[in-house]
Design a protein around this motif. Structure first.
Motif, short mmCIF file in Angstrom:
data_model
loop_
_atom_site.label_atom_id
_atom_site.label_comp_id
_atom_site.label_asym_id
_atom_site.label_seq_id
_atom_site.Cartn_x
_atom_site.Cartn_y
_atom_site.Cartn_z
N LEU A 55 -5.22 10.67 -1.82
CA LEU A 55 -5.63 9.66 -2.78
C LEU A 55 -6.82 8.86 -2.25
O LEU A 55 -6.94 8.66 -1.04
N ALA B 225 2.49 1.67 -3.49
CA ALA B 225 1.51 2.05 -4.52
C ALA B 225 1.06 3.50 -4.34
O ALA B 225 0.98 4.27 -5.30
N ALA B 226 0.75 3.89 -3.10
CA ALA B 226 0.32 5.26 -2.83
C ALA B 226 1.45 6.24 -3.12
O ALA B 226 1.24 7.31 -3.69
N ALA C 10 1.83 6.68 -6.90
CA ALA C 10 0.76 7.51 -7.45
C ALA C 10 0.98 8.99 -7.13
O ALA C 10 0.76 9.86 -7.97
N GLU D 292 0.83 -1.21 0.00
CA GLU D 292 0.00 0.00 0.00
C GLU D 292 0.86 1.26 0.00
O GLU D 292 0.60 2.21 -0.73
N TYR E 122 -5.47 7.58 1.46
CA TYR E 122 -4.05 7.82 1.75
C TYR E 122 -3.73 9.31 1.72
O TYR E 122 -4.27 10.05 0.90
N ASP F 56 -8.61 3.71 -4.80
CA ASP F 56 -8.17 3.27 -6.12
C ASP F 56 -6.93 4.01 -6.59
O ASP F 56 -6.56 3.92 -7.76
N LEU F 57 -6.30 4.81 -5.68
CA LEU F 57 -5.10 5.58 -5.95
C LEU F 57 -5.32 6.72 -6.94
O LEU F 57 -4.40 7.19 -7.59
N THR F 58 -6.57 7.18 -7.02
CA THR F 58 -6.89 8.36 -7.82
C THR F 58 -6.60 9.59 -6.97
O THR F 58 -6.96 9.65 -5.80
#
Length: 191
Positions: free
Chosen positions: A178, A135-136, A139, A132, A162, A181-183
């Motif tokens: 974020l 990935a965060a 992004a 996590e 996040y 979905d890490l958008t």
């Protein structure tokens, strides 16, 4: 040409115009903001009261104007337990954001944090996995164009998963929020 008269007019005309604009609504708020943005007088009292009401209790220890988009004021409220909450208000004294300043490690803290009464009350206490965090962080780096990830935390704000702090390659520090979905929901340069 009389330069003393010209200087007086340069100061007097904008001052009179500002008083006229503030007096249109029938109420004139005495706003005195120093060069560093500190708000004083009746305006300070009005803004401080709105921030304390938003937090629920405490004392406004610092009231400043804000240059952040959508914000007019930044208020630091000291809570009865000694903690502090930063409150951002718009020009109508609506709450834009609240953030508890807490430099203690959340994992060792058994006290109650001041938060909204929401279902995700303790979401920021969630320990993130290495996947996590990576990935965060990736992004957030993509959102600011590269740099170094300084911190990744679980968010306690509804709809956010996040909160990532990034130092961009140009040295600017960014806060990136974020969703799951890490958008990217929001990114702000620290000032």
């Amino acid at each position: 040409m009389n330069t003393a008269t010209l200087r007086t007019k340069r100061v007097l005309v904008p001052t009179v115009a500002a008083v006229a604009v503030l007096g249109i609504g029938g109420t004139v708020w005495a706003t005195t903001a120093s060069a560093d943005g500190t708000v004083d007088g009746a305006e300070r009292d009005r803004v401080a009261a709105a921030a304390v009401e938003a937090v629920g209790s405490g004392e406004a220890v610092d009231v400043e104007t804000s240059d952040d988009p959508g914000e007019a004021y930044e208020v630091e409220v000291r809570l009865p337990d000694g903690g502090e909450v930063d409150v951002a208000l718009d020009s109508d004294l609506g709450v834009v954001a609240q953030d508890r300043d807490d430099d203690r490690d959340d994992r060792d803290d058994d006290s109650d944090d001041v938060r909204d009464d929401r279902d995700d009350r303790d979401a920021d206490d969630r320990v993130l996995s290495a996947e996590e965090r990576t990935a965060a962080g990736d992004a957030a780096l993509e959102a600011v164009g590269g740099g170094t990830v300084l911190d990744v935390e679980a968010s306690d704000d509804r709809g956010e998963a996040y909160e990532v702090e990034v130092r961009a390659t140009d040295g600017t520090e960014w806060d990136v929020e974020l969703d799951a979905d890490l958008t990217v929901l929001d990114k702000r340069a620290d000032r």
